[in-house]
Write an enzyme that holds these catalytic residues in place. Structure first.
Site, PDB file in Angstrom:
ATOM      1  N   GLY A 101       0.820  -1.218   0.000  1.00 22.99           N
ATOM      2  CA  GLY A 101       0.000   0.000   0.000  1.00 22.99           C
ATOM      3  C   GLY A 101       0.843   1.252   0.000  1.00 22.99           C
ATOM      4  O   GLY A 101       0.586   2.193  -0.754  1.00 22.99           O
ATOM      5  N   GLN A 152      -4.035  17.412  40.854  1.00 22.26           N
ATOM      6  CA  GLN A 152      -3.097  17.893  39.839  1.00 22.26           C
ATOM      7  C   GLN A 152      -2.751  16.828  38.792  1.00 22.26           C
ATOM      8  O   GLN A 152      -2.546  17.138  37.619  1.00 22.26           O
ATOM      9  CB  GLN A 152      -1.816  18.365  40.528  1.00 22.26           C
ATOM     10  CG  GLN A 152      -1.466  19.771  40.122  1.00 22.26           C
ATOM     11  CD  GLN A 152      -0.206  20.277  40.798  1.00 22.26           C
ATOM     12  OE1 GLN A 152       0.760  19.537  41.000  1.00 22.26           O
ATOM     13  NE2 GLN A 152      -0.222  21.535  41.153  1.00 22.26           N
ATOM     14  N   GLU A 172      -4.874   6.715   4.286  1.00 26.34           N
ATOM     15  CA  GLU A 172      -4.437   7.871   3.476  1.00 26.34           C
ATOM     16  C   GLU A 172      -2.937   8.129   3.621  1.00 26.34           C
ATOM     17  O   GLU A 172      -2.472   9.269   3.659  1.00 26.34           O
ATOM     18  CB  GLU A 172      -5.274   9.112   3.775  1.00 26.34           C
ATOM     19  CG  GLU A 172      -6.740   8.861   3.409  1.00 26.34           C
ATOM     20  CD  GLU A 172      -7.436  10.037   2.775  1.00 26.34           C
ATOM     21  OE1 GLU A 172      -6.759  10.974   2.335  1.00 26.34           O
ATOM     22  OE2 GLU A 172      -8.680   9.990   2.704  1.00 26.34           O
TER      23      GLU A 172
END
Ligand code: CAA
Length: 382
Positions: free
Chosen positions: A131, A279, A363
């Site tokens: 690919g 925190q 993509e």
């Protein structure tokens, strides 16, 4: 650099997408993820209200939007369900080669009937044998007279089992590498087109991914995009355009994770106070908020650059790569803030991590994006 104030049109497009996402997509997201159902009713509605074929000029029946607007819409849709967003956006990917490489006659003939009603399209580049090395594809196109015969197989193709139209990249001679790659438009009804079944995926399960085989498929020369050998450039220029909205899609996933985690941190109590007051949790939320904001800014920068006529190869890869890596970090931390509940299917955040993973792969994998970024970066120093 762009103004950060949205125009009235941009605001109303974003609001339209946000409303659609909340009312049509979000209520179905968990069920489609669980069952892998392809919610065609959502996609039909998206088409009906103008949220599909965003990149096709209005003269050919599309929405004719720039990339900034496409990104605003994509982020909103992906906040609700990135799988559904992938299905909706795959039409942009598949039609962009026609917008970029088609003749006026082809655009007039192919695009208005396609965009005029609900139809899906697929971009067929990737093959089982590879690919990332797009120049090495093996699907063959052999010309005889006024037509080509296509033979080969494509895989990991979004929308493939449901598509009405395929943009197909094939080679006239594999020895020519990228110089032999040629692009074609192939209707699903062409004899010899065999669409495979939906693949079972880890995430984005409302989208559909499959193989397509071309068995002696005859394609008229009139349906070739550009000249023989133009296909690689058409594919690369297409991806320059469409990688930016993948940055927006990843930003949408990360924003959803930050929303869920912030809300949970304010409600969940431990050691006598809301965990948002500890925190350790604040640092996590601050890092997540930085990642979301930086992803959005890089995405907008890439969209703006391309909308202003530049190629945007570097900017689109920066946006896609950073935002998708950030989406993995943010969704991971959201699960951590939810603790044991975050790991359970009953809660929404583990889906987001599974969905985000795909944005680092499709993509162009993030390894490919880093190759593109490094090449473009070094060019400036050569
Ligand atoms: N725009 C225009 N032309 C370009 C270009 C661009 N962005 N990038 C390269 N080119 C041109 C080069 O200038 C060169 O032209 P000349 O021969 O005239 O010099 C030619 O293309 C070859 O370029 P390279 O030498 O850079 O090619 P390469 O073989 O080294 O590969 C690559 C480059 C960037 C790695 C490319 O193969 C690539 O992008 N691979 C990833 C493919 C990909 O993204 N696949 C995903 C498919 S879509 C999907 O995921 C499916 C889905 O349905 C969601």
């Amino acid at each position: 650099m762009p103004e950060f104030t949205l125009t009235e049109e941009q605001t109303s497009l974003r609001d339209l997408a946000r409303k659609f996402a909340r009312t049509e997509m979000l209520p179905r997201a968990a069920e489609c993820d669980r069952t892998g159902r392809f919610p065609e009713e959502v996609y039909r509605k998206a088409h009906e209200i103008g949220l599909m074929n965003l990149n096709v000029p209005t003269a050919y029946g599309g929405a004719g939007l720039g990339l900034v607007e496409q990104c605003l819409i994509t982020e909103e849709l992906a906040r609700a369900c990135s799988g559904m967003t992938t299905t909706i956006s795959a039409n942009n990917l598949a039609l962009e080669p026609i917008v970029l490489g088609g003749s006026e006659e082809q655009k007039q003939r192919i695009l208005p009937p396609f965009c005029g009603r609900y139809n899906l399209a697929s971009f067929c580049l990737t093959e089982p044998s590879g690919g990332s090395d797009a120049g090495a594809l093996r699907t063959r196109a052999r010309r005889s007279g006024d037509e080509y015969t296509l033979n080969g197989e494509k895989c990991f193709i979004t929308n493939a089992p449901h598509a009405d139209l395929y943009t197909v990249f094939a080679t006239i001679d594999p020895e020519l590498r990228h110089k032999g790659i040629t692009a074609f438009v192939v209707p699903r009804t062409a004899v010899g087109v065999v669409a495979g079944k939906d693949e079972e995926k880890m995430g984005q399960r409302a989208s559909s991914t499959g193989t397509v085989r071309f068995e002696d498929v005859r394609v008229p020369v009139a349906d070739r995009l550009g000249q023989e050998g133009d296909g690689f450039s058409i594919a690369m220029r297409t991806l320059d355009q469409t990688r930016t909205p993948i940055g927006a899609l990843a930003t949408g996933i990360a924003q959803a994770a930050l929303d869920y985690a912030s809300d949970y941190a304010l409600k969940r109590h431990a050691f006598g106070k809301a965990i948002a007051e500890h925190q350790a949790i604040q640092i996590k939320l601050a890092n997540m908020a930085q990642d979301v904001a930086a992803s959005r800014l890089l995405t907008w920068q890439a969209a703006w650059t391309i909308d202003h006529g530049q190629r945007g190869t570097l900017e689109s890869s920066l946006a896609k790569c950073f935002a998708s890596d950030a989406a993995m970090r943010v969704t991971d931390e959201a699960i951590q803030i939810f603790g044991g509940y975050g790991y359970m299917r009953e809660y929404p955040v583990e889906k987001l991590l599974r969905d985000a993973k795909l944005t680092q792969i499709y993509e162009g994998s993030n390894e490919i994006q880093r190759i593109v970024i490094a090449r473009e970066h070094l060019r400036a120093y050569a």
